[in-house]
Design a protein around this motif. Sequence first.
Motif, PDB file in Angstrom:
ATOM      1  N   VAL A   4       0.844  -1.197   0.000  1.00 38.37           N
ATOM      2  CA  VAL A   4       0.000   0.000   0.000  1.00 38.37           C
ATOM      3  C   VAL A   4       0.874   1.240   0.000  1.00 38.37           C
ATOM      4  O   VAL A   4       1.780   1.396   0.828  1.00 38.37           O
ATOM      5  CB  VAL A   4      -0.945   0.013   1.219  1.00 38.37           C
ATOM      6  CG1 VAL A   4      -1.724   1.327   1.284  1.00 38.37           C
ATOM      7  CG2 VAL A   4      -1.904  -1.171   1.160  1.00 38.37           C
ATOM      8  N   LEU A   5       0.592   2.122  -0.919  1.00 41.00           N
ATOM      9  CA  LEU A   5       1.275   3.406  -1.038  1.00 41.00           C
ATOM     10  C   LEU A   5       0.480   4.449  -0.262  1.00 41.00           C
ATOM     11  O   LEU A   5      -0.749   4.509  -0.401  1.00 41.00           O
ATOM     12  CB  LEU A   5       1.353   3.797  -2.517  1.00 41.00           C
ATOM     13  CG  LEU A   5       1.856   5.188  -2.859  1.00 41.00           C
ATOM     14  CD1 LEU A   5       3.336   5.314  -2.506  1.00 41.00           C
ATOM     15  CD2 LEU A   5       1.631   5.463  -4.341  1.00 41.00           C
ATOM     16  N   ILE A   6       1.145   5.242   0.546  1.00 37.57           N
ATOM     17  CA  ILE A   6       0.511   6.399   1.183  1.00 37.57           C
ATOM     18  C   ILE A   6       1.039   7.605   0.425  1.00 37.57           C
ATOM     19  O   ILE A   6       2.187   7.992   0.579  1.00 37.57           O
ATOM     20  CB  ILE A   6       0.810   6.472   2.690  1.00 37.57           C
ATOM     21  CG1 ILE A   6       0.264   5.222   3.382  1.00 37.57           C
ATOM     22  CG2 ILE A   6       0.187   7.742   3.282  1.00 37.57           C
ATOM     23  CD1 ILE A   6       0.569   5.133   4.868  1.00 37.57           C
ATOM     24  N   ILE A  59      -3.579   9.877   0.817  1.00 36.87           N
ATOM     25  CA  ILE A  59      -4.486   8.817   0.387  1.00 36.87           C
ATOM     26  C   ILE A  59      -3.700   7.512   0.406  1.00 36.87           C
ATOM     27  O   ILE A  59      -2.592   7.440  -0.141  1.00 36.87           O
ATOM     28  CB  ILE A  59      -5.027   9.075  -1.040  1.00 36.87           C
ATOM     29  CG1 ILE A  59      -5.848  10.355  -1.093  1.00 36.87           C
ATOM     30  CG2 ILE A  59      -5.825   7.877  -1.556  1.00 36.87           C
ATOM     31  CD1 ILE A  59      -7.166  10.322  -0.335  1.00 36.87           C
ATOM     32  N   ALA A  60      -4.262   6.495   1.052  1.00 37.45           N
ATOM     33  CA  ALA A  60      -3.678   5.155   0.998  1.00 37.45           C
ATOM     34  C   ALA A  60      -4.242   4.476  -0.244  1.00 37.45           C
ATOM     35  O   ALA A  60      -5.449   4.536  -0.501  1.00 37.45           O
ATOM     36  CB  ALA A  60      -4.039   4.363   2.246  1.00 37.45           C
ATOM     37  N   GLU A  61      -3.362   3.836  -1.009  1.00 37.61           N
ATOM     38  CA  GLU A  61      -3.766   3.274  -2.298  1.00 37.61           C
ATOM     39  C   GLU A  61      -2.983   1.982  -2.560  1.00 37.61           C
ATOM     40  O   GLU A  61      -1.794   1.905  -2.295  1.00 37.61           O
ATOM     41  CB  GLU A  61      -3.458   4.324  -3.373  1.00 37.61           C
ATOM     42  CG  GLU A  61      -3.944   4.012  -4.737  1.00 37.61           C
ATOM     43  CD  GLU A  61      -3.677   5.181  -5.677  1.00 37.61           C
ATOM     44  OE1 GLU A  61      -4.577   6.002  -5.856  1.00 37.61           O
ATOM     45  OE2 GLU A  61      -2.554   5.273  -6.207  1.00 37.61           O
ATOM     46  N   GLU A  65      -6.416   1.310  -6.233  1.00 42.61           N
ATOM     47  CA  GLU A  65      -7.634   1.349  -5.416  1.00 42.61           C
ATOM     48  C   GLU A  65      -7.379   2.182  -4.167  1.00 42.61           C
ATOM     49  O   GLU A  65      -6.453   1.904  -3.400  1.00 42.61           O
ATOM     50  CB  GLU A  65      -8.052  -0.068  -5.006  1.00 42.61           C
ATOM     51  CG  GLU A  65      -9.266  -0.089  -4.108  1.00 42.61           C
ATOM     52  CD  GLU A  65      -9.576  -1.460  -3.533  1.00 42.61           C
ATOM     53  OE1 GLU A  65     -10.678  -1.618  -2.989  1.00 42.61           O
ATOM     54  OE2 GLU A  65      -8.717  -2.365  -3.605  1.00 42.61           O
ATOM     55  N   ARG A  66      -8.186   3.212  -3.966  1.00 40.96           N
ATOM     56  CA  ARG A  66      -8.057   4.042  -2.767  1.00 40.96           C
ATOM     57  C   ARG A  66      -8.595   3.278  -1.565  1.00 40.96           C
ATOM     58  O   ARG A  66      -9.681   2.695  -1.624  1.00 40.96           O
ATOM     59  CB  ARG A  66      -8.830   5.341  -2.951  1.00 40.96           C
ATOM     60  CG  ARG A  66      -8.291   6.231  -4.041  1.00 40.96           C
ATOM     61  CD  ARG A  66      -9.190   7.468  -4.136  1.00 40.96           C
ATOM     62  NE  ARG A  66      -8.878   8.283  -5.271  1.00 40.96           N
ATOM     63  CZ  ARG A  66      -9.682   8.461  -6.332  1.00 40.96           C
ATOM     64  NH1 ARG A  66     -10.847   7.847  -6.396  1.00 40.96           N
ATOM     65  NH2 ARG A  66      -9.323   9.256  -7.312  1.00 40.96           N
ATOM     66  N   LEU A  67      -7.815   3.303  -0.485  1.00 42.41           N
ATOM     67  CA  LEU A  67      -8.182   2.558   0.716  1.00 42.41           C
ATOM     68  C   LEU A  67      -8.412   3.429   1.939  1.00 42.41           C
ATOM     69  O   LEU A  67      -8.905   2.941   2.956  1.00 42.41           O
ATOM     70  CB  LEU A  67      -7.087   1.538   1.052  1.00 42.41           C
ATOM     71  CG  LEU A  67      -6.839   0.462   0.014  1.00 42.41           C
ATOM     72  CD1 LEU A  67      -5.634  -0.380   0.395  1.00 42.41           C
ATOM     73  CD2 LEU A  67      -8.084  -0.407  -0.167  1.00 42.41           C
ATOM     74  N   GLY A  68      -8.040   4.703   1.872  1.00 40.70           N
ATOM     75  CA  GLY A  68      -8.245   5.551   3.035  1.00 40.70           C
ATOM     76  C   GLY A  68      -7.630   6.916   2.867  1.00 40.70           C
ATOM     77  O   GLY A  68      -6.995   7.213   1.846  1.00 40.70           O
ATOM     78  N   ALA A  91      -9.658  -2.517   4.357  1.00 46.17           N
ATOM     79  CA  ALA A  91      -8.306  -2.164   4.792  1.00 46.17           C
ATOM     80  C   ALA A  91      -8.182  -2.082   6.319  1.00 46.17           C
ATOM     81  O   ALA A  91      -7.105  -1.785   6.824  1.00 46.17           O
ATOM     82  CB  ALA A  91      -7.904  -0.823   4.173  1.00 46.17           C
ATOM     83  N   ARG A  92      -9.242  -2.362   7.022  1.00 45.47           N
ATOM     84  CA  ARG A  92      -9.237  -2.235   8.482  1.00 45.47           C
ATOM     85  C   ARG A  92      -8.642  -3.474   9.140  1.00 45.47           C
ATOM     86  O   ARG A  92      -8.770  -4.578   8.643  1.00 45.47           O
ATOM     87  CB  ARG A  92     -10.656  -1.991   8.989  1.00 45.47           C
ATOM     88  CG  ARG A  92     -11.201  -0.664   8.493  1.00 45.47           C
ATOM     89  CD  ARG A  92     -12.628  -0.440   8.922  1.00 45.47           C
ATOM     90  NE  ARG A  92     -13.136   0.775   8.274  1.00 45.47           N
ATOM     91  CZ  ARG A  92     -14.409   1.099   8.195  1.00 45.47           C
ATOM     92  NH1 ARG A  92     -15.327   0.307   8.731  1.00 45.47           N
ATOM     93  NH2 ARG A  92     -14.770   2.210   7.591  1.00 45.47           N
ATOM     94  N   GLY A  93      -7.976  -3.240  10.266  1.00 46.28           N
ATOM     95  CA  GLY A  93      -7.423  -4.337  11.053  1.00 46.28           C
ATOM     96  C   GLY A  93      -6.128  -4.906  10.525  1.00 46.28           C
ATOM     97  O   GLY A  93      -5.672  -5.949  10.980  1.00 46.28           O
ATOM     98  N   LEU A  94      -5.488  -4.221   9.569  1.00 50.44           N
ATOM     99  CA  LEU A  94      -4.277  -4.739   8.934  1.00 50.44           C
ATOM    100  C   LEU A  94      -3.028  -3.906   9.234  1.00 50.44           C
ATOM    101  O   LEU A  94      -1.979  -4.140   8.651  1.00 50.44           O
ATOM    102  CB  LEU A  94      -4.493  -4.830   7.415  1.00 50.44           C
ATOM    103  CG  LEU A  94      -5.682  -5.675   6.971  1.00 50.44           C
ATOM    104  CD1 LEU A  94      -5.916  -5.533   5.472  1.00 50.44           C
ATOM    105  CD2 LEU A  94      -5.474  -7.136   7.350  1.00 50.44           C
TER     106      LEU A  94
END
Length: 160
Positions: A4-6, A59-61, A65-68, A91-94
């Motif tokens: 995941v890229l931030i 943006i987390a991606e 796909e945008r994740l947060g 993307a939660r809990g990871l």
Amino acid sequence: MQDVLIRPFRASDAPWLVMQHGLLYARDEGFDETFAPLVHSILTDFVAWHDPTRERGWIAERAGERLGSIFCVALDDKTAKLRLFLLMPQARGLGLGKRMLGTCMAFARSAGFTEMRLWTHESHEAACRLYRASGWHLLNSKHVHSFGVNLVEQSWKIQL
């Protein structure tokens, strides 16, 4: 979550972010149609007026796909405010939330802020656990009626 890229927030992310806040908060919290326009207003102001040396959004991606999202904005010369922290359900809990919070707090420190604050709701239990585990302190809680539902608002802070 290593893949995941931030990345920095772009103005073109705003419609997605408004939509996701509206959909997820309606589904998970029962918020009414007044919430998404608030998010839109926050993002419109950020895009138009933020100081990129002291304020940022991310943006987390993963694979496009945008994740947060998470944002750091100035409250005053010494205090930053964490805003629009959102993780998509998949993307939660990871550990991604912890990574994003760390990114935001590290930026606030590097921008010269000595304190951060945030506003949330008691029902966001996982986020509140993350804040506490990261050294944040609950300042106060109060019962309110906002966005068409009864909530317990919380204010948190941390010394940077």
